[in-house]
Write a protein that holds these residues in place. Structure first.
Motif, mmCIF file in Angstrom:
data_model
loop_
_atom_site.group_PDB
_atom_site.id
_atom_site.type_symbol
_atom_site.label_atom_id
_atom_site.label_comp_id
_atom_site.label_asym_id
_atom_site.label_seq_id
_atom_site.Cartn_x
_atom_site.Cartn_y
_atom_site.Cartn_z
ATOM 1 N N SER A 1 4.424 -16.929 62.340
ATOM 2 C CA SER A 1 3.523 -16.157 61.217
ATOM 3 C C SER A 1 2.881 -15.021 62.144
ATOM 4 O O SER A 1 1.873 -14.446 61.362
ATOM 5 N N THR A 2 2.997 -15.105 63.250
ATOM 6 C CA THR A 2 2.206 -13.887 64.034
ATOM 7 C C THR A 2 2.414 -12.699 63.902
ATOM 8 O O THR A 2 3.562 -12.333 64.173
ATOM 9 N N ASP B 1 -7.694 -13.626 63.846
ATOM 10 C CA ASP B 1 -8.477 -14.689 63.469
ATOM 11 C C ASP B 1 -8.237 -16.147 64.183
ATOM 12 O O ASP B 1 -8.820 -16.851 63.550
ATOM 13 N N THR B 2 -7.357 -16.124 65.122
ATOM 14 C CA THR B 2 -7.048 -17.239 65.964
ATOM 15 C C THR B 2 -7.389 -16.954 67.341
ATOM 16 O O THR B 2 -6.702 -16.132 67.917
ATOM 17 N N VAL C 1 -2.512 -12.781 62.176
ATOM 18 C CA VAL C 1 -1.652 -13.191 61.107
ATOM 19 C C VAL C 1 -1.420 -12.283 60.097
ATOM 20 O O VAL C 1 -0.476 -11.851 59.455
ATOM 21 N N GLN D 1 -0.323 -22.322 61.558
ATOM 22 C CA GLN D 1 -1.579 -22.263 62.261
ATOM 23 C C GLN D 1 -1.194 -22.163 63.865
ATOM 24 O O GLN D 1 -0.215 -22.915 64.233
ATOM 25 N N VAL D 2 -1.703 -21.167 64.629
ATOM 26 C CA VAL D 2 -1.317 -21.232 66.091
ATOM 27 C C VAL D 2 -2.626 -21.441 66.911
ATOM 28 O O VAL D 2 -3.611 -21.233 66.635
ATOM 29 N N GLN D 3 -2.210 -22.191 68.006
ATOM 30 C CA GLN D 3 -3.230 -22.411 68.929
ATOM 31 C C GLN D 3 -2.861 -21.942 69.940
ATOM 32 O O GLN D 3 -1.615 -21.410 70.701
ATOM 33 N N GLY E 1 2.469 -23.702 67.827
ATOM 34 C CA GLY E 1 2.419 -23.966 66.392
ATOM 35 C C GLY E 1 3.075 -23.007 65.724
ATOM 36 O O GLY E 1 4.268 -22.612 66.470
ATOM 37 N N ARG E 2 2.850 -22.334 64.486
ATOM 38 C CA ARG E 2 3.627 -21.562 63.817
ATOM 39 C C ARG E 2 3.524 -19.967 64.356
ATOM 40 O O ARG E 2 3.039 -19.100 63.792
ATOM 41 N N THR E 3 4.111 -19.854 65.305
ATOM 42 C CA THR E 3 3.985 -18.257 65.730
ATOM 43 C C THR E 3 4.936 -17.570 64.992
ATOM 44 O O THR E 3 4.799 -16.336 65.116
#
Length: 117
Positions: A30-31, A105-106, A100, A1-3, A26-28
């Protein structure tokens, strides 16, 4: 998850410049890509610019070509939007978004850009 958290908006006169920042946490890893969108009151959200997270490919909306530049700093996990030659019609809330999988979507909450004539 990315913020995502945007900053750098403000009030500027026509012809001026602003530099927006989008800090990602967060989990960049995955971007796939990051992008800037904007939305003016009463109007639909529109695409501004995008950049690959691990690459140099960029894409711009026609109305900002030659004026805006999107860039990134992977170490700082930040995407920037350098906006030059701003016009009153650029006034909007600018939001950054992360893609992602197949879509952006974020989203961040946005930063207001107001360009006076």
């Amino acid at each position: 998850q990315v913020q995502l958290v945007e900053s750098g908006g403000g009030l500027v006169q026509a012809g001026g410049s602003l530099r927006l920042s989008c800090a990602a946490s967060g989990r960049t890893v995955s971007t796939y890509a990051m992008a800037w969108f904007r939305q003016a009151p009463g109007k639909e959200r529109e695409f501004v610019a995008a950049i690959r997270w691990n690459g140099c490919s960029r894409n711009y909306a026609d109305f900002v070509k030659g004026r805006f530049t999107i860039s990134r700093d992977n170490v700082q996990n930040t995407v920037y939007l350098q906006m030059n030659s701003l016009k009153p019609e650029d006034t909007a809330v600018y939001s950054c978004a992360a893609r992602v999988t197949g879509s952006f979507d974020t989203w961040g909450r946005g930063t207001q850009v107001t360009v006076s004539s």
